[in-house]
Design a protein around this motif. Structure first.
Motif, PDB file in Angstrom:
ATOM      1  N   LEU A  15      18.097  43.934  39.729  1.00 30.22           N
ATOM      2  CA  LEU A  15      16.752  44.473  39.512  1.00 30.22           C
ATOM      3  C   LEU A  15      15.996  43.652  38.476  1.00 30.22           C
ATOM      4  CD1 LEU A  15      17.469  48.321  39.535  1.00 30.22           C
ATOM      5  CD2 LEU A  15      16.192  47.011  41.238  1.00 30.22           C
ATOM      6  N   LEU A  36       5.190  41.943  40.075  1.00 33.33           N
ATOM      7  CA  LEU A  36       6.286  42.688  39.458  1.00 33.33           C
ATOM      8  C   LEU A  36       6.734  43.839  40.362  1.00 33.33           C
ATOM      9  CD1 LEU A  36       8.084  43.596  37.074  1.00 33.33           C
ATOM     10  CD2 LEU A  36       6.095  44.712  36.090  1.00 33.33           C
ATOM     11  N   ALA A  37       5.761  44.566  40.903  1.00 35.39           N
ATOM     12  CA  ALA A  37       6.094  45.692  41.785  1.00 35.39           C
ATOM     13  C   ALA A  37       6.833  45.197  43.023  1.00 35.39           C
ATOM     14  CB  ALA A  37       4.820  46.430  42.198  1.00 35.39           C
ATOM     15  N   THR A  67      10.386  43.981  42.227  1.00 33.79           N
ATOM     16  CA  THR A  67      11.306  45.090  41.992  1.00 33.79           C
ATOM     17  C   THR A  67      11.712  45.746  43.309  1.00 33.79           C
ATOM     18  OG1 THR A  67      10.173  45.466  39.901  1.00 33.79           O
ATOM     19  CG2 THR A  67      11.617  47.212  40.690  1.00 33.79           C
ATOM     20  N   LEU A  68      10.731  46.031  44.163  1.00 33.00           N
ATOM     21  CA  LEU A  68      11.049  46.621  45.470  1.00 33.00           C
ATOM     22  C   LEU A  68      11.950  45.681  46.274  1.00 33.00           C
ATOM     23  CD1 LEU A  68       7.803  48.241  46.905  1.00 33.00           C
ATOM     24  CD2 LEU A  68       9.888  49.362  46.124  1.00 33.00           C
TER      25      LEU A  68
END
Lengths: 72, 285
Positions: free
Chosen positions: B6, B84-85, B88-89
């Motif tokens: 992550l 960033l989103a 992470t996903l």
């Protein structure tokens, strides 16, 4: 390239993460990421978490257009 | 292990966002500025027409952030946070898929997932509801447009997950090649039907009532009472360039994600002693 021609399948799947053990981390991370996606792309357009305010929308306005989200 | 993946996904996502930001700052910002200028000039022309016709004229509201902030800091923060989103996903999906999607090596999985992210999160929704520069999009339809766009994103990404699962089921019977062809075709058919069923933005009720039937919300030329064009429609070349750059930025972002995450993930897996027979797990070298 491959040094393991005899066992290609074993090379292909080196690990399986134990999901039950990892689920809390993965779920929290996914939730945080979706929340971020929401605030960058959607909030204060059709709907708003912090009420009738346009600060987030106006701040990331150009990014929102460019990333493909619908804008005003 | 999952925390390391992550963290690396988030890190690569930020880097990918920064790269896309530089691209956007150089190529997209001049277009956005032109679109904003078009919008204000058009509003002025509309106000002049309204005044001439004796209609009430709308007053502009003051901007919360200056164009300078929006065009530099705002777009930077927005694109990097989006990176960033997505990073992470992406890492979550990677961790879930590891070892569960058949004969795919750690590095290849990274590239495949990035391609899936690009297609599902951005490209397929873009085909139906493309990115628009400022001045396109009417206030009254923002709710419907947002809902429709998010439906497209959900259908496109969830469809990929289903397609991957179905493909895995079919692979032992049909072989990998045939299973892939069948699943891709199935995905295209489902997406095609969804696209055909969902309305285009110009067909939304508020738009039809006010402007008549058009395919999109792109501003048409302004005409005076006599039907003469007094202000042009939105410049088509700017629209094309903006959309092209929008696709380019996303392609860049997802490419950096997929290519950048691959070696990092492999290192995590190797160090984590994932496979007791260590040399086997690094055969993708």
């Amino acid at each position: 390239m491959s040094s393991t021609l005899s066992t290609p399948r074993a090379a292909a799947t080196p690990v399986v993460l134990s999901l039950p053990r990892a689920i809390l981390w993965l779920a929290s991370a996914a939730f945080a990421a979706v929340a971020l996606y929401y605030f960058v792309g959607v909030d204060q357009g059709a709907t708003s978490v912090f009420g009738n305010d346009a600060h987030i929308h106006e701040f990331v306005h150009d990014a929102r257009h460019f990333l493909g989200f619908p804008c005003h | 292990m999952e925390r390391q993946l992550l963290a690396r996904g988030a890190l690569v996502g930020i880097v990918a966002g920064l790269v896309a930001f530089v691209f956007a700052r150089v190529l997209a910002e001049p277009l956005i500025d032109r679109a904003v200028d078009y919008e204000s000039a058009r509003d002025d022309a509309q106000a002049a027409l309204d005044r001439a016709a004796g209609l009430p004229v709308e007053h502009e509201h003051a901007d919360i952030f200056s164009r300078g902030i929006q065009a530099n800091l705002g777009i930077g923060v927005g694109v990097v946070l989006f990176g960033l989103a997505m990073g992470t996903l992406f890492a979550v999906a990677y961790a879930v898929c590891l070892g569960r999607v058949g004969g795919v090596r750690p590095r290849s999985l990274s590239l495949l997932l990035a391609a899936g992210g690009f297609v599902g999160v951005y490209l397929v929704p873009f085909l139906k509801y493309p990115a628009n520069p400022p001045s396109i999009g009417h206030e009254d339809t923002i709710q419907q447009r947002s809902a429709l766009y998010l439906v497209m994103v959900l259908v496109a990404t969830f469809g990929l997950v289903v397609a991957a699962a179905v493909g895995q089921q079919l692979a032992p019977r049909l072989g990998t090649w045939n299973a892939t062809v069948v699943t891709v075709l199935g995905y295209l058919v489902v997406i095609g039907v969804v696209m055909a069923v969902l309305p285009s933005t110009g067909e939304l009720g508020a738009n039809v009532r006010e402007y008549g039937r058009h395919a999109t919300e792109t501003p048409q030329p302004l005409r005076d009472g006599g039907g003469r064009i007094v202000f042009p429609g939105f410049p088509a070349d700017d629209m094309f360039a903006f959309r092209l750059y929008s696709v380019g930025a996303q392609l860049l972002l997802w490419t950096v994600l997929g290519v950048g995450f691959a070696p990092l993930a492999e290192r995590v897996l190797r160090r984590g002693g994932a496979a007791p027979t260590a040399p086997v797990s690094v055969s993708a070298r």
